[in-house]
Design a protein around this motif. Structure first.
Motif, PDB file in Angstrom:
ATOM      1  N   LEU A  71       0.817  -1.212   0.000  1.00  0.00           N
ATOM      2  CA  LEU A  71       0.000   0.000   0.000  1.00  0.00           C
ATOM      3  C   LEU A  71       0.852   1.265   0.000  1.00  0.00           C
ATOM      4  CD1 LEU A  71      -2.673  -1.096   2.637  1.00  0.00           C
ATOM      5  CD2 LEU A  71      -2.904  -1.075   0.151  1.00  0.00           C
ATOM      6  N   PRO A 105       0.608   4.039  -4.774  1.00  0.00           N
ATOM      7  CA  PRO A 105      -0.674   3.853  -5.461  1.00  0.00           C
ATOM      8  C   PRO A 105      -0.523   2.994  -6.715  1.00  0.00           C
ATOM      9  CG  PRO A 105      -0.400   6.150  -4.812  1.00  0.00           C
ATOM     10  CD  PRO A 105       0.917   5.474  -4.539  1.00  0.00           C
ATOM     11  N   PHE A 153      -8.426   1.395  -0.545  1.00  0.00           N
ATOM     12  CA  PHE A 153      -7.766   0.485  -1.488  1.00  0.00           C
ATOM     13  C   PHE A 153      -8.737  -0.474  -2.174  1.00  0.00           C
ATOM     14  CE2 PHE A 153      -6.865  -1.045   2.898  1.00  0.00           C
ATOM     15  CZ  PHE A 153      -7.629  -2.195   2.913  1.00  0.00           C
ATOM     16  N   ASP A 180      -8.096  -1.513  -5.814  1.00  0.00           N
ATOM     17  CA  ASP A 180      -7.132  -2.592  -6.060  1.00  0.00           C
ATOM     18  C   ASP A 180      -7.857  -3.928  -6.177  1.00  0.00           C
ATOM     19  OD1 ASP A 180      -5.029  -0.821  -5.909  1.00  0.00           O
ATOM     20  OD2 ASP A 180      -4.508  -1.321  -3.837  1.00  0.00           O
ATOM     21  N   VAL A 226      -6.055   6.040   4.974  1.00  0.00           N
ATOM     22  CA  VAL A 226      -6.419   4.627   4.805  1.00  0.00           C
ATOM     23  C   VAL A 226      -7.228   4.159   6.008  1.00  0.00           C
ATOM     24  CG1 VAL A 226      -5.536   2.268   4.708  1.00  0.00           C
ATOM     25  CG2 VAL A 226      -4.488   4.037   3.297  1.00  0.00           C
TER      26      VAL A 226
END
Length: 301
Positions: A84, A87, A124, A127, A254
Motif C-alpha cells: 500500500l 498507489p 484500497f 485494487d 487509509v
C-alpha cells in the motif's frame, strides 16, 4: 502412488497464508505432497518444506520468478498483497500473478478480496475491484472470489490506545462491521482451493452479525473495567487527529476510510455464504474477543 503438487498458496509466509496451509493439511487432510507454498522469502517456509510441502519463490515485482513458481499448478489461492506504499502497486502485482497463472495453465484461481469491492469506501477497494476484473478477463477457466469482511483482529489496532486515553474517536457512526476471525477466512480459502468446484463464483464472507463501535466499546468496558467513551467525528477530523498523533497523512486516510466504509454499510452482512462454503459457523465475535482481545487489553494495563 506419487502425489502431484498442484495446489498453490501464495503469500504463504504471512499470517493468512500460514493459516491456509494449516487448514489444508490439518483440517481438510490434503496431502502435503499436493501443496506448493510460495513467498518472496522462501527461506521463511522451512517448517512447511520439512512437512513435505513444495516451497518456491514467487516475487510479484519480479515476474520472471512467477512462471517457474506456478508450473504444474491446477488451483491457486492468490492472497492479496500488503503493498500500500505506492498507489497502483498492489494491482500491478496482482495482475502480474494472474497473467503468470494464465500462461502456466492454472485452471482455477481463488482470490481474497473485499466486500462491495466496486463501491466500497475503503481507500484500497479499487485494487480489489481491478484484480477481480483482471481475473474475469483472463482465460483462466474458473474462479472463486472471496470478499472477506474485516478481520476480528483489526479491532486491536484502535482499542488499546482508546482504552489508554478513555476515548475512542470514530467516523463509523452507527454503521456495523461483521467481524470474522482471520482463521475462519483461512479455512474458507483452503476449502475453496481444495474443492472440486470448477465454475465461477463470488462469495461475501462475514461474521454472524454487524457490530457497531458502541457495542465493541461496551465489550471492552465490561472486560477491562475501564471507562471508554465513543466520540463520533467526521472523517476529516479523524484524519487530523491521527496525523496530529504522528501518523503520516496517507496512512491516516487509509485508516479513516475503514470507518467511512463501516458508516456506509460496506462491511456489514451475514455468515450465510461462509457457512455454505465451509459447512461451519464462524467463531462468534464475542468468543473471539474473550479469547484473543481481552488478554491483550488487560495486559496493556
Amino acid at each position: 502412488m506419487t502425489q502431484t503438487a498442484d495446489l498453490l498458496v501464495t503469500g504463504a509466509s504471512g499470517h493468512l497464508g500460514r493459516a491456509v496451509l494449516n487448514h489444508l493439511i490439518g483440517t481438510l487432510g490434503v496431502p502435503a505432497a499436493r501443496i506448493i507454498a510460495t513467498s518472496r522469502k522462501p527461506e521463511d517456509l522451512g517448517e512447511w518444506a520439512s512437512r513435505g510441502v513444495t516451497v518456491r519463490k514467487a516475487d510479484y515485482d519480479d515476474p520472471a520468478t512467477l512462471s517457474a513458481a506456478f508450473s504444474g499448478v491446477k488451483r491457486l489461492v492468490l492472497i492479496s498483497t500488503d503493498a500500500l506504499d505506492e498507489p497502483g502497486k498492489r494491482l500491478r502485482q496482482h495482475k502480474a500473478a494472474i497473467e503468470a497463472a494464465d500462461k502456466a495453465g492454472v485452471q482455477h484461481i481463488v482470490y481474497t478480496s473485499l466486500p462491495d469491492a466496486e463501491t466500497s469506501a475503503v481507500s484500497f477497494a479499487p485494487d480489489h475491484a481491478g484484480t477481480e476484473a483482471a481475473i474475469k478477463a483472463s482465460a483462466i477457466a474458473g474462479h472463486t472470489l472471496l470478499r472477506n469482511s474485516w478481520y476480528s483482529e483489526n479491532v486491536l489496532h484502535a482499542l488499546p490506545h482508546a482504552l489508554e486515553t478513555g476515548k475512542w474517536f470514530t467516523a463509523a457512526g452507527k454503521g456495523g462491521t461483521s467481524y470474522i476471525a482471520r482463521d475462519d477466512l483461512a479455512l474458507a480459502a483452503a476449502t475453496a482451493l481444495a474443492a472440486d468446484f470448477s465454475g465461477k463464483r463470488t462469495l461475501s464472507l462475514y461474521g454472524a452479525k454487524p457490530w457497531t463501535v458502541d457495542e465493541v466499546a461496551e465489550l471492552a468496558r465490561k472486560a477491562t473495567g475501564k471507562p471508554l467513551e465513543v466520540v463520533q467525528v467526521s472523517v476529516d477530523d479523524l484524519v487530523r487527529g491521527m496525523t496530529g498523533a504522528g501518523l503520516p497523512e496517507p496512512v491516516a486516510r487509509v485508516f479513516a476510510s475503514f470507518d467511512a466504509a463501516a458508516a456506509a454499510g460496506n462491511l456489514a452482512g451475514s455468515d450465510t455464504e461462509f457457512r455454505a462454503l465451509t459447512g461451519r459457523e464462524p467463531q462468534s465475535f464475542e468468543e473471539w474477543f474473550t479469547r484473543n482481545a481481552v488478554p491483550v487489553l488487560t495486559q496493556a494495563g
